[in-house]
Design an enzyme around this catalytic site. Structure first.
Site, PDB file in Angstrom:
ATOM      1  N   HIS A   1      21.550 -80.576 -19.047  1.00  0.00           N
ATOM      2  CA  HIS A   1      20.718 -81.394 -18.166  1.00  0.00           C
ATOM      3  C   HIS A   1      19.616 -82.015 -19.015  1.00  0.00           C
ATOM      4  O   HIS A   1      19.335 -81.554 -20.117  1.00  0.00           O
ATOM      5  CB  HIS A   1      20.121 -80.552 -17.039  1.00  0.00           C
ATOM      6  CG  HIS A   1      19.282 -79.412 -17.518  1.00  0.00           C
ATOM      7  ND1 HIS A   1      19.826 -78.206 -17.930  1.00  0.00           N
ATOM      8  CD2 HIS A   1      17.945 -79.280 -17.676  1.00  0.00           C
ATOM      9  CE1 HIS A   1      18.860 -77.394 -18.306  1.00  0.00           C
ATOM     10  NE2 HIS A   1      17.708 -78.020 -18.165  1.00  0.00           N
ATOM     11  N   SER A   2      19.014 -83.046 -18.496  1.00  0.00           N
ATOM     12  CA  SER A   2      17.908 -83.677 -19.207  1.00  0.00           C
ATOM     13  C   SER A   2      16.665 -82.808 -19.050  1.00  0.00           C
ATOM     14  O   SER A   2      16.601 -81.949 -18.163  1.00  0.00           O
ATOM     15  CB  SER A   2      17.649 -85.079 -18.668  1.00  0.00           C
ATOM     16  OG  SER A   2      17.281 -85.009 -17.311  1.00  0.00           O
TER      17      SER A   2
END
Length: 154
Positions: free
Chosen positions: A68-69
């Site tokens: 995920h960012s």
């Protein structure tokens, strides 16, 4: 919000054979519904995933990775997306337990609240070893989605 309502996978993603984490990220990013056909958006998400991995691995152990960012993707995606991929042989993610990742869930969210909610929910669900085992043997994308739907139990 049910995680499984935002789950996307494909036959290709459930049968990964590449040893390149970056190639897996590229394939998964292409599946984010809001970024379909948006090469610039896909590239932005891909770079955010690589940047996050450089800070700290998203391999959480037990054969799981949750790429995920670092931050929510405000303006990049309007709806949350959870992209599921499976690598039977395992892909190195520098997880805390040193084991390769077999079950990979890319998370993309439009705001911090949803971002954190998705992370918490998928982390909690994947503590169940039975769910992890059944996801490893799910024959079709539809079955994988059904397993996760049932695991949410709501």
């Amino acid at each position: 919000m049910r995680l499984s309502d935002h789950l996307v996978t494909s036959k290709e993603l459930m049968n990964l054979v590449t040893n390149s984490r970056d190639e897996v990220f590229r394939k998964m990013v292409e599946m984010v519904p809001d970024l379909a056909g948006d090469e610039a958006g896909q590239d932005t998400l891909f770079k955010a995933l690589i940047e996050r991995e450089q800070l700290h691995s998203t391999g959480i152990g037990d054969g799981i990775a949750l790429p995920h960012s670092r931050n929510a993707l405000v303006g990049l995606v309007s709806q949350p997306a959870v992209i599921f991929a499976r690598h039977v042989a395992g892909l190195q993610f520098n997880a805390i337990d040193g084991q390769p990742a077999h079950l990979i869930f890319l998370l993309a969210a439009p705001n911090v609240t949803i971002h954190l909610g998705l992370l918490a929910r998928i982390s909690r669900m994947l503590r169940d070893p039975k769910l992890r085992r059944t996801l490893m043997t799910a024959a079709t994308p539809a079955l994988a989605i059904e397993l996760l739907w049932n695991a949410e139990g709501e």
